[in-house]
Motif scaffolding. Structure first.
Motif, PDB file in Angstrom:
ATOM      1  N   TRP A   1       1.302  -1.096   0.118  1.00 16.94           N
ATOM      2  CA  TRP A   1       0.029   0.145   0.840  1.00 16.94           C
ATOM      3  C   TRP A   1       1.103   1.097   0.131  1.00 16.94           C
ATOM      4  O   TRP A   1       0.595   2.166  -0.624  1.00 16.94           O
TER       5      TRP A   1
ATOM      6  N   VAL B   1       3.853  10.733  -6.781  1.00 19.06           N
ATOM      7  CA  VAL B   1       4.752  10.988  -8.209  1.00 19.06           C
ATOM      8  C   VAL B   1       3.779  10.732  -9.345  1.00 19.06           C
ATOM      9  O   VAL B   1       4.150  12.624 -10.023  1.00 19.06           O
ATOM     10  N   ALA B   2       2.841  10.634  -9.199  1.00 17.45           N
ATOM     11  CA  ALA B   2       2.325  11.104 -10.836  1.00 17.45           C
ATOM     12  C   ALA B   2       1.189  12.237 -10.502  1.00 17.45           C
ATOM     13  O   ALA B   2       0.259  12.485 -12.299  1.00 17.45           O
ATOM     14  N   TYR B   3       0.747  12.464  -9.357  1.00 22.90           N
ATOM     15  CA  TYR B   3      -0.348  13.541  -9.535  1.00 22.90           C
ATOM     16  C   TYR B   3       0.107  14.924 -10.562  1.00 22.90           C
ATOM     17  O   TYR B   3      -1.925  14.982 -11.332  1.00 22.90           O
TER      18      TYR B   3
ATOM     19  N   LEU C   1       2.219   6.084  -3.118  1.00 26.43           N
ATOM     20  CA  LEU C   1       4.345   6.863  -3.153  1.00 26.43           C
ATOM     21  C   LEU C   1       3.724   7.284  -5.382  1.00 26.43           C
ATOM     22  O   LEU C   1       3.722   8.371  -5.256  1.00 26.43           O
ATOM     23  N   LEU C   2       3.273   6.234  -5.803  1.00 28.00           N
ATOM     24  CA  LEU C   2       3.008   6.202  -6.608  1.00 28.00           C
ATOM     25  C   LEU C   2       2.112   7.022  -7.520  1.00 28.00           C
ATOM     26  O   LEU C   2       2.163   7.564  -8.184  1.00 28.00           O
ATOM     27  N   LEU C   3       0.867   7.456  -6.662  1.00 29.28           N
ATOM     28  CA  LEU C   3      -0.027   7.411  -6.497  1.00 29.28           C
ATOM     29  C   LEU C   3       0.326   9.429  -6.545  1.00 29.28           C
ATOM     30  O   LEU C   3      -0.115  10.692  -7.554  1.00 29.28           O
TER      31      LEU C   3
ATOM     32  N   ALA D   1       3.959   1.215  -1.666  1.00 33.92           N
ATOM     33  CA  ALA D   1       4.295   1.220  -2.530  1.00 33.92           C
ATOM     34  C   ALA D   1       3.448   2.156  -3.895  1.00 33.92           C
ATOM     35  O   ALA D   1       3.833   2.841  -4.493  1.00 33.92           O
ATOM     36  N   VAL D   2       2.014   2.041  -3.508  1.00 27.85           N
ATOM     37  CA  VAL D   2       0.707   1.893  -4.434  1.00 27.85           C
ATOM     38  C   VAL D   2       1.212   4.179  -3.708  1.00 27.85           C
ATOM     39  O   VAL D   2       0.328   5.077  -5.020  1.00 27.85           O
TER      40      VAL D   2
ATOM     41  N   TYR E   1       7.357  18.563  -6.448  1.00 29.38           N
ATOM     42  CA  TYR E   1       7.943  17.729  -6.092  1.00 29.38           C
ATOM     43  C   TYR E   1       9.633  17.574  -5.144  1.00 29.38           C
ATOM     44  O   TYR E   1       9.831  16.809  -4.222  1.00 29.38           O
TER      45      TYR E   1
END
Length: 236
Positions: A16, A25-27, A21-23, A18-19, A174
């Motif tokens: 969770w 980063v992509a936001y 974090l990816l969200l 990792a998910v 960022y």
């Protein structure tokens, strides 16, 4: 592999984490308007401040209302050196951290002898005293404050030097995401280290910890300095 799946970060399963974090980063790639980006930037900023405060208030049990002082040290140090000498905050952050550490020691040594609401009142008194001093200190703008000059950058590197990006909030996003992740990492390392064990023992029963050889004042100071460092970086 099973151990990795069962692993947790601050109580959250690694998968969770990792998910999420990816969200994060992509936001900015999906939400391009300034306001949605600004909302998450502020959320990450307050999340970083909360993580920093938790090292002292959560792990150690020392409820401080005076952390605005360390935030102000970061902001005023960056503003003062850039306004008067055009020195980038990228170079002045060590100075801010040194000032923050010095203030943490000056404040911590006498106030850590206090317990409970007496420590809370002392932290309020100190931050209000510094507030009054700054309001009457002409070198830092007194009641007006520092008028931070607007820099019209000619390139990305120029904007990066001044840390002023006028075309997009993505760099700010960022920056604060990186600081938030760094604060989480520091908090996790403190929690898993002997220092974290000592801090929690002080929170649960200070006299018992002291009777077992824990240097209470020293470890409270360590917690305050780490917490102050992260808060100061937020201010910059």
């Amino acid at each position: 592999m099973k151990a990795l799946v069962r692993a947790r970060i601050h109580g959250l399963p690694v998968g969770w984490a990792a998910v999420l974090l990816l969200l994060l980063v992509a936001y900015p790639l999906f939400f391009r308007l300034p306001f949605p980006r600004h909302v998450v930037i502020m959320a990450l900023l307050f999340g970083t401040l909360g993580t920093a405060w938790n090292i002292l208030g959560g792990y150690t049990g020392q409820v401080s209302i005076g952390h605005g002082l360390y935030y102000g040290i970061g902001a005023y140090t960056a503003g003062y050196f850039y306004t008067n000498f055009l020195i980038s905050p990228l170079l002045t952050w060590p100075i801010a951290l040194l000032i923050s550490a010095a203030m943490a020691v000056i404040i911590g040594l006498p106030t850590f002898r206090l317990r409970g609401h007496y420590f809370v009142l002392a932290s309020v008194f100190i931050v209000e005293s510094v507030h009054i001093i700054v309001l009457n200190w002409d070198a830092v703008g007194a009641a007006i404050g520092i008028e931070y000059p607007v820099h019209k950058a000619t390139s990305f590197l120029d904007a990066f030097w001044a840390l002023q990006f006028h075309d997009s909030k993505v760099p700010y996003y960022y920056f604060i995401l990186s600081l938030f992740l760094f604060a989480l990492f520091v908090s996790w390392r403190v929690q898993k280290s002997p220092l974290g064990f000592y801090l929690r023992s002080i929170r649960e029963e200070q006299e018992a910890a002291q009777s077992l050889g824990v240097n209470v004042t020293r470890y409270k100071l360590f917690a305050l300095i780490i917490s102050a460092f992260l808060t100061t970086l937020c201010g910059m």
